[in-house]
Scaffold this motif. Structure first.
Motif, PDB file in Angstrom:
ATOM      1  N   ASP A  88      -4.482  -7.196   1.285  1.00  0.00           N
ATOM      2  CA  ASP A  88      -5.005  -5.851   1.557  1.00  0.00           C
ATOM      3  C   ASP A  88      -5.076  -4.951   0.329  1.00  0.00           C
ATOM      4  N   PHE A  89      -3.976  -4.872  -0.462  1.00  0.00           N
ATOM      5  CA  PHE A  89      -3.928  -3.947  -1.591  1.00  0.00           C
ATOM      6  C   PHE A  89      -3.410  -4.658  -2.835  1.00  0.00           C
ATOM      7  N   THR A  90      -3.806  -4.154  -3.987  1.00  0.00           N
ATOM      8  CA  THR A  90      -3.412  -4.816  -5.232  1.00  0.00           C
ATOM      9  C   THR A  90      -1.901  -4.920  -5.372  1.00  0.00           C
ATOM     10  N   ILE A  91      -1.158  -3.933  -4.864  1.00  0.00           N
ATOM     11  CA  ILE A  91       0.305  -3.977  -4.981  1.00  0.00           C
ATOM     12  C   ILE A  91       0.895  -5.089  -4.132  1.00  0.00           C
ATOM     13  N   ASN A  92       0.089  -5.649  -3.214  1.00  0.00           N
ATOM     14  CA  ASN A  92       0.541  -6.765  -2.389  1.00  0.00           C
ATOM     15  C   ASN A  92      -0.085  -8.093  -2.807  1.00  0.00           C
ATOM     16  N   THR A  93      -0.803  -8.107  -3.945  1.00  0.00           N
ATOM     17  CA  THR A  93      -1.407  -9.357  -4.426  1.00  0.00           C
ATOM     18  C   THR A  93      -0.521 -10.072  -5.426  1.00  0.00           C
ATOM     19  N   LEU A  94       0.555  -9.448  -5.856  1.00  0.00           N
ATOM     20  CA  LEU A  94       1.456 -10.055  -6.847  1.00  0.00           C
ATOM     21  C   LEU A  94       2.107 -11.314  -6.275  1.00  0.00           C
ATOM     22  N   GLU A 143       1.729   3.102 -11.538  1.00  0.00           N
ATOM     23  CA  GLU A 143       1.000   4.369 -11.393  1.00  0.00           C
ATOM     24  C   GLU A 143       1.042   4.908  -9.966  1.00  0.00           C
ATOM     25  N   CYS A 144       1.805   4.218  -9.077  1.00  0.00           N
ATOM     26  CA  CYS A 144       1.970   4.648  -7.676  1.00  0.00           C
ATOM     27  C   CYS A 144       0.615   4.782  -6.977  1.00  0.00           C
ATOM     28  N   SER A 145      -0.236   3.785  -7.184  1.00  0.00           N
ATOM     29  CA  SER A 145      -1.603   3.835  -6.660  1.00  0.00           C
ATOM     30  C   SER A 145      -1.836   2.740  -5.631  1.00  0.00           C
ATOM     31  N   ILE A 146      -2.510   3.101  -4.539  1.00  0.00           N
ATOM     32  CA  ILE A 146      -2.889   2.136  -3.514  1.00  0.00           C
ATOM     33  C   ILE A 146      -4.387   1.895  -3.639  1.00  0.00           C
ATOM     34  N   ARG A 147      -4.745   0.643  -3.936  1.00  0.00           N
ATOM     35  CA  ARG A 147      -6.128   0.285  -4.192  1.00  0.00           C
ATOM     36  C   ARG A 147      -6.388  -1.091  -3.605  1.00  0.00           C
ATOM     37  N   THR A 148      -7.581  -1.314  -3.087  1.00  0.00           N
ATOM     38  CA  THR A 148      -7.918  -2.633  -2.533  1.00  0.00           C
ATOM     39  C   THR A 148      -8.353  -3.560  -3.662  1.00  0.00           C
ATOM     40  N   PRO A 149      -8.053  -4.866  -3.546  1.00  0.00           N
ATOM     41  CA  PRO A 149      -8.447  -5.791  -4.610  1.00  0.00           C
ATOM     42  C   PRO A 149      -9.954  -6.021  -4.679  1.00  0.00           C
TER      43      PRO A 149
END
Length: 474
Positions: free
Chosen positions: A124-130, A154-160
């Protein structure tokens, strides 16, 4: 310290990874821990939910890990190619690397085998792609295809991928974005945020149960207002809980305006979040004023009034719970009670507190009296600090009176010392309206303080009352 060193060090401290590593190497499959567990390593948060993806058969890996652990319980989901293993207080989800495609009408994907990169792209989000490799020869190596580590910093929520595709494919992700913003104190990247607004109507294909699950997590976050403000700004709230968006706005007549009840509600929930993590108490705070738009009136002498909004709000709750597929059980009854009673202590704090009023409040609130008082104290959101201080002082007086009356009269959850069966025996009467009236009169006499909550006093009271009403001869 490098990101690889950090990830290796964190994994090495958890003995479960020794088993995961040896089992993966024995089977000859590349395996990775991915998603929330990895994210939380870099956020220094404790997580006991581990997602493992392998380039191969996830179920086979799960079975072998379960054998190695011995006492673990394993649940297989063969239709989805996944397995869940529970070992002590740790839950591990296994899946083979896959790619997904979606149809317009449903959020359940069509799943095919894929590469690690395919699996990462579906997140869903780049922070969950690690992802972190757990094979021995690459143990601790961080895979960060979409620069998720930078977004974490950077405390940012972004989609991959393109957010319009991400949210259209699985609209629940819109709520997850807002939930992460509320839980973690992150902000939603502008393109991602704009896409939520563009795709908000897609939320209608998501089951109410899944929506409520995300709402619960938002409500339990440190500052729930963050999540609900984002829900309102993106248009999701009007589709999910229109009763809350109806609170928004200020109406002015004759130069007199009322406060924005939506902002007030969020302030109440935040106030309560500072003192309690009870889910249903926070729901009560969120819904405590929903009756106001329906009873709002303007009076040239008094200005704006919302008389009876607590009654109207309590009436609305069952319909909301049914629509949202929320439990129609004691949780609903609890929220109904607090919404219905939330004005009572405020009224008591404005006037001289009588013992009778306190007894009735104790009786009606019963074991939830402390939660009710917390809600009422959180409900004081005035910017006038003197006014807030006075209200809180008055509530302290009410609390002291509640404690004193409870110790003396024991009316919380009380039942009169003489029940209906004994009243029938006392006067040789069958079950009838007269018995009900005598029971009610006895309860009222105790609550009004006419008699103590004791057997002998209750017996004498009933005898005298029965004589007065001609039920027995004098």
């Amino acid at each position: 310290m490098s990101s690889i060193q950090i990830s290796r060090e964190k994994l090495q401290t958890n003995p479960i990874f020794r088993v995961l590593t040896s089992t993966s190497d024995t089977l000859g499959v590349d395996a990775y821990v991915i998603g929330g567990f990895v994210r939380d390593i870099f956020l220094h948060r404790l997580s006991k939910d581990i997602d493992v993806v392998c380039v191969g058969n996830g179920i086979s890996l799960a079975k072998e890990v379960a054998k190695s652990l011995g006492s673990a319980s394993l649940i297989l989901f063969k239709n989805y190619g996944t397995a869940q293993l529970k070992y002590r207080d740790i839950a591990i989800e296994f899946v083979g690397a896959r790619k997904e495609s979606y149809s317009w009408a449903f959020r359940n994907p069509i799943v095919e085998e894929g590469s690690l990169e395919d699996d990462i792209k579906r997140r869903d989000f780049t922070i969950n792609t690690l992802a972190i490799c757990i094979n021995q020869n690459r143990f601790g190596e961080l895979i960060d295809i979409f620069d998720g580590l930078t977004d974490l910093e950077e405390c940012s929520i972004r989609t991959p991928l393109d957010p319009d595709i991400t949210f259209s494919d699985d609209p629940l992700r819109m709520l997850r974005a807002i939930r992460f913003a509320s839980q973690l104190g992150f902000f939603i990247e502008s393109k991602t945020f704009e896409s939520i607004g563009n795709n908000c109507n897609r939320i209608n294909i998501v089951s109410r149960e899944r929506i409520v699950d995300e709402l619960n997590k938002i409500i339990l976050s440190p500052r729930p207002s963050v999540g609900f403000e984002l829900l309102e700004k993106t248009g999701l709230l009007r589709l999910i809980l229109p009763e809350l968006t109806a609170l928004k706005g200020i109406e002015t007549r004759e130069g007199i305006g009322h406060k924005d009840n939506f902002n007030h509600t969020l302030a109440v929930v935040d106030n309560l979040a500072k003192v309690s993590n009870k889910l249903w108490l926070r729901w009560a705070a969120l819904l405590h004023d929903i009756g106001k738009p329906l009873v709002k009136r303007f009076n040239y002498r008094c200005g704006w009034t919302f008389h009876g909004h607590e009654c109207k709000g309590a009436e609305m709750l069952k319909k909301i719970f049914r629509r949202m597929r929320m439990p129609i059980n004691n949780n609903l009854q609890y929220v109904e009670k607090l919404v219905f009673l939330h004005m009572r202590p405020i009224v008591l704090s404005d006037n001289e507190v009588t013992d009778s009023a306190i007894r009735r409040l104790l009786f009606e609130a019963s074991d939830d009296i402390d939660d009710l008082m917390m809600l009422c104290e959180a409900d004081i959101t005035s910017k006038n600090l003197g006014k807030v201080k006075q209200f809180l002082y008055n509530f302290k007086l009410v609390r002291n009176k509640l404690k004193s009356i409870e110790e003396k009269d024991r009316v919380r959850n009380f039942q009169p010392p003489i029940d209906g069966v004994e009243i029938m025996k006392m006067f040789s009467l069958p079950a009838s309206k007269k018995i009900g009236e005598l029971k009610l009169a006895l309860k009222e006499a105790i609550l009004d303080g006419e008699i103590p909550n004791e057997y002998e006093a209750a017996h004498n009271y009933l005898i005298n009352l029965a004589k007065q009403r001609g039920i027995v001869e004098d």
